[in-house]
Enzyme design. Structure first.
Site, PDB file in Angstrom:
ATOM      1  N   VAL A   1       0.854  -1.192   0.000  1.00  0.00           N
ATOM      2  CA  VAL A   1       0.000   0.000   0.000  1.00  0.00           C
ATOM      3  C   VAL A   1       0.888   1.239   0.000  1.00  0.00           C
ATOM      4  O   VAL A   1       1.856   1.318   0.751  1.00  0.00           O
ATOM      5  CB  VAL A   1      -0.943   0.021   1.227  1.00  0.00           C
ATOM      6  CG1 VAL A   1      -1.792   1.287   1.223  1.00  0.00           C
ATOM      7  CG2 VAL A   1      -1.842  -1.211   1.238  1.00  0.00           C
TER       8      VAL A   1
ATOM      9  N   ALA B   1       4.667   4.012   2.680  1.00  0.00           N
ATOM     10  CA  ALA B   1       4.168   2.755   2.107  1.00  0.00           C
ATOM     11  C   ALA B   1       4.329   1.660   3.149  1.00  0.00           C
ATOM     12  O   ALA B   1       5.007   1.845   4.163  1.00  0.00           O
ATOM     13  CB  ALA B   1       4.944   2.394   0.854  1.00  0.00           C
ATOM     14  N   LYS B   2       3.705   0.550   2.933  1.00  0.00           N
ATOM     15  CA  LYS B   2       3.939  -0.642   3.763  1.00  0.00           C
ATOM     16  C   LYS B   2       3.472  -1.842   2.964  1.00  0.00           C
ATOM     17  O   LYS B   2       2.523  -1.759   2.182  1.00  0.00           O
ATOM     18  CB  LYS B   2       3.126  -0.556   5.062  1.00  0.00           C
ATOM     19  CG  LYS B   2       3.712  -1.363   6.194  1.00  0.00           C
ATOM     20  CD  LYS B   2       4.972  -0.698   6.718  1.00  0.00           C
ATOM     21  CE  LYS B   2       5.471  -1.270   7.991  1.00  0.00           C
ATOM     22  NZ  LYS B   2       6.521  -0.415   8.595  1.00  0.00           N
ATOM     23  N   GLY B   3       4.153  -2.955   3.176  1.00  0.00           N
ATOM     24  CA  GLY B   3       3.737  -4.162   2.477  1.00  0.00           C
ATOM     25  C   GLY B   3       4.016  -5.378   3.318  1.00  0.00           C
ATOM     26  O   GLY B   3       4.650  -5.286   4.371  1.00  0.00           O
TER      27      GLY B   3
END
Ligand code: NAD
Length: 429
Positions: free
Chosen positions: A73, A118-120
């Site tokens: 995201v 962001a992060k995933g």
């Protein structure tokens, strides 16, 4: 004409709308009235710009094929490429990634890094996977994100259960796809392929830089203060070490097995050696052993929370005996506990400021990789101290000016930076 179908679209919950996302949104809504930004700009901040779901199929060692759900995201790309960790955990979800991405946006903006958040992650139990399975999973995930991640688009970093090796596999996979070595695609990678010196120590060292600055503002001498550190890993272990290096007395530390305490101060080198040999603090001789809950409530000047989220809650906030609470972990203090601590006049040095040393040195790593040049340890430490102190001062001043907690002030400072960029660029098309 609005029909039944339109109403259904209006009321259907958004895909990422679950628990952690609601906390992130609640914090944003609390900060917005103090940020004085345009309502249209505020509306844009409430949504992640991009949210990607991919399936990651791998061949297990057993020969079976298994598919893992995975996410990335990107909350805001207005200031530059997005930046954020990749975690391997059974609880990873679109909502969790969206919330963490939003917090990364505020953190990067607060530190004036040219990044959005962001992060995933991959929903898996990393402890059940072999090294070969983890490698195949990481490489397939990276390949699936082609076009989504990139040195000018989105730059991953390690997070829960991912490390230098994971970043090396991501860097190699991306480099093989594009046909040339691309170290600037990830940060937190081994030094041998373009990682930065001082990246491993950066978060813990940054925590102590913020504590030191807060002490100066509060008119307290850090040397001689009694400190307790919850979490003795990458962040807490380094923070304890740095505190001792500044002349503070580390009287207690804790890990998943519980806490150890000594009124005279712990011999940190011996504690580190014990945990390296035994895997935890359990059984460390010559000190008092306490539970993690007890550790937090022992008298001290500075309590560093560097383990996990939700440690100080409405249930124990009233019993803390610290003069300052510093958040090395993400989200260790609940919203309710924040209110109790504010009422008691105990300053909380908030996570998006206090643990920002990691992403700041990640930024330095990316800059070094892009420039194909490398800085020394002391250079990086000095640059980090400048960034952390500058961010601290802006937060402190706003908190004094508007009578806000340091957390609210940090959020407002970060949100304003992003809003200013959105306003300057305008709304495309
Ligand atoms: P880590 O895995 O190296 O260390 C975590 C520590 O917490 C370990 O000592 C572990 O034993 C302890 N712990 C685990 N469960 C516990 C429990 N129930 N009670 C008490 N202690 C417990 O992780 P880390 O990288 O040090 O990260 C710690 C926190 O800091 C996380 O919230 C992470 O998101 C945050 N953080 C880390 C970085 C970084 O650069 N590593 C950057 C920003 C934020």
């Amino acid at each position: 004409m609005a029909g039944a179908a339109d109403i259904a679209v209006e009321t259907a919950p958004l895909e990422w709308d679950a628990s952690l996302w609601r906390t992130a949104i609640a914090q944003l809504e609390q900060a917005l009235p103090h940020a004085s930004i345009d309502p249209g700009t505020a509306e844009r901040l409430r949504y992640p710009e991009h949210a990607t779901i991919v399936s990651v199929p791998i061949r297990l060692d057993s020969g079976e094929t298994k598919v893992f759900p995975a996410y990335r995201v990107q909350h805001s790309r207005v200031l530059g490429p997005t930046k954020g960790g990749v975690r391997f955990d059974p609880h990873v979800s679109l909502s969790e990634c969206a919330a963490l991405a939003m917090w990364m946006t505020w953190k990067c903006a607060l530190l004036r890094l040219p990044y959005g958040g962001a992060k995933g992650g991959i929903r898996c139990n990393p402890r059940e996977l072999s090294r070969g399975e983890l490698e195949r999973m990481t490489r397939r995930y990276t390949a699936e994100l082609r076009g989504i991640i990139g040195p000018q688009e989105d730059i991953p970093a390690p997070d829960m259960a991912t490390d230098e090796q994971t970043m090396a596999w991501m860097m190699d996979t991306y480099s093989m796809q594009v046909g040339h070595a691309t170290p600037e695609i990830v940060t937190g990678k081994p030094i041998s392929i373009g990682g930065s010196v001082f990246r491993n120590e950066a978060t813990g060292a940054g925590v102590v830089m913020v504590i030191e600055r807060a002490c100066q503002r509060l008119g307290i001498e850090l040397a001689g203060l009694r400190c307790i550190v919850q979490g003795f890993g990458k962040v807490g272990g380094i923070a304890a070490h740095e505190l001792a290096g500044k002349g503070a007395i580390v009287t207690g530390v804790g890990d998943y097995s519980g806490g150890v305490h000594s009124g005279d101060g712990l011999e940190l080198a011996a504690v580190e050696q014990w945990t390296a040999e035994h895997g935890s603090l359990g059984g460390f001789p010559g000190v008092s052993h306490v539970t993690n809950a007890e550790l937090l409530e022992l008298p001290c000047d500075v309590l560093v929370l560097a383990a996990l989220e939700g440690q100080v809650t409405a249930a124990n906030a009233g019993r803390l005996q610290a003069r300052i609470v510093a958040e090395g972990a993400n989200g260790p203090t609940t919203v309710e506990a924040d209110a109790v601590l504010a009422e008691r006049g105990i300053p909380v040095l908030p996570d998006i400021l206090t643990n920002a040393g990691g992403v700041t040195v990640s930024y330095f790593e990316w800059v070094q990789d892009l420039g194909r040049l490398f800085w020394g340890r002391e250079d990086i430490r000095t640059r980090l101290a400048e960034k952390m102190c500058d961010a601290f001062d802006r937060v402190w001043e706003l908190s004094e000016q508007k009578d806000l907690t340091l957390r609210s002030a940090a959020l407002v400072v970060g949100i304003r930076e992003v809003a200013a960029a959105l306003d300057a660029r305008g709304l495309f098309p």
